[in-house]
Design a protein around this motif. Sequence first.
Motif, PDB file in Angstrom:
ATOM      1  N   ASN A  92       0.623  -1.262  -0.076  1.00 18.77           N
ATOM      2  CA  ASN A  92       0.078  -0.046   0.085  1.00 18.77           C
ATOM      3  C   ASN A  92       0.643   1.771  -0.145  1.00 18.77           C
ATOM      4  OD1 ASN A  92      -2.933   1.208   0.175  1.00 18.77           O
ATOM      5  ND2 ASN A  92      -1.066   2.002   2.373  1.00 18.77           N
TER       6      ASN A  92
ATOM      7  N   HIS B 277      -4.325   3.662  -4.758  1.00 19.75           N
ATOM      8  CA  HIS B 277      -5.034   3.686  -4.095  1.00 19.75           C
ATOM      9  C   HIS B 277      -5.479   5.706  -3.779  1.00 19.75           C
ATOM     10  CE1 HIS B 277      -1.898   3.646  -1.218  1.00 19.75           C
ATOM     11  NE2 HIS B 277      -2.988   4.526  -0.244  1.00 19.75           N
TER      12      HIS B 277
ATOM     13  N   HIS C  83      -7.644   9.198   0.086  1.00 20.40           N
ATOM     14  CA  HIS C  83      -6.931   9.991   0.672  1.00 20.40           C
ATOM     15  C   HIS C  83      -7.702  11.028  -0.292  1.00 20.40           C
ATOM     16  CE1 HIS C  83      -4.042   7.338   2.698  1.00 20.40           C
ATOM     17  NE2 HIS C  83      -3.932   6.922   1.408  1.00 20.40           N
TER      18      HIS C  83
ATOM     19  N   ASP D  50      -5.434   4.770   5.557  1.00 20.25           N
ATOM     20  CA  ASP D  50      -4.018   3.295   5.347  1.00 20.25           C
ATOM     21  C   ASP D  50      -4.250   1.731   6.035  1.00 20.25           C
ATOM     22  OD1 ASP D  50      -3.213   4.437   3.085  1.00 20.25           O
ATOM     23  OD2 ASP D  50      -1.241   5.801   4.204  1.00 20.25           O
TER      24      ASP D  50
HETATM   25 FE   LIG Z   1      -1.851   5.867   1.676  1.00 20.71          FE
END
Ligand SMILES: [Fe+2]
Length: 386
Positions: free
Chosen positions: A213, A219, A224, A344
């Motif tokens: 990640n 992502h 985010h 996260d």
């Molecule tokens: Fe992240």
Amino acid sequence: MNTQTDRELATLQKSLPSSYYISDDIYRREKEQIFCREWLCAGREEDLPAPGSFVVLDVLGESVLVVRSKSGQLKAHYNVCRHRGARLCLSPQEAQKETVKLGWGISSAGTIRCPYHSWTYGLDGELLSAPFLRDREGFCRESLSLHPVGLETWGGFFFLNLSPADASAHDRTLLRQLGPVPERLTRYPLSELRTARRIDYEVGANWKAIAENYNECYHCGPVHPELCELVPDFKRHGGARLDWENGIPHRRGAFTFTCTGTSGRAAFATLSQEERERHKGEIIYPNFLLSLSAEHVVAFLLWPQGADRTVVSCSFMFHAGEIAKPDFDPSDAVNFWDLINRQDWAICRRVQQGMCARVHQFGYYAPMEDLSLDIRRYITERLGAL
Ligand SMILES: [Fe+2]
Ligand code: FES
């Protein structure tokens, strides 16, 4: 199945099998073949300020005692007495759980005394005395030093190696493991930084899911939104074409990872103009992630607790000169990071949950996740081909 989709998927790289993220057997192999062999970032030199200072660390179930010796050097030992194996020192958390008080491990005289039969060791690990035993009784003090743990430092961090003899026999030095990172970060004054805040996060995910990640920004758009406001490139093209080598630019007028994108703290004096305006990140397998802004650095240490759990110890570091100022306040950086971190960890936990589904044998890496492929190579090189 739709053949168009088949063709598209055939061009995508497969992830490690899901079993690698959930199997206890794989976790045990990773412990022996990775975490007991490689250098692990374990803390900051400043954590042990004076001779006799010590910390007790749990490294995948192995208790390690790190001490500052009388000569000022950091040393690390397995936290186990050579006599009958008693644990020598406890961490403050472990000590709190003990319902009776046994003898304290490190004395003010700078010795480590076992609470069981009082075998006593120097801070360098040598056995100094064992009550009522003498060399002529078939007892040889010199051969009964504490089992050593390798310790090296770089940039104010200390690193441990649980198999130091094996590491030196195979020339597995810390510098080799760090590779090009010291050169790339040469202008960041890492050893002059001090930790203003540390947060330990308990994350319900395998350590590799967290590292993967960290390695991709595919992502960032969905997970985010606040970070993408600050760094628009993180969502442009799904986070592809990011130039980590030279740093990632912020939105106009912003230069650091805080709620406002700015800070009253001075940028590190030795940085290039680009580094004062851009953000850099590094990952040093297996457990050390660094994120570097113009005036603060965040270090993440991954401490696997099992196949599906990891403690992420997150240190927020600033220049000692800034911390010394009376109005120093790290909360603009800490609060921003804490939000990103919790986003996260929440998504990593979802991944861990999903990977347990009986139909999920493996995943795929999209082209903009190329860096995440590193972990597949890293693991297969050490555990053997899939
Ligand atoms: Fe992240
Ligand atoms: S177990 Fe340590 S002195 Fe006996």
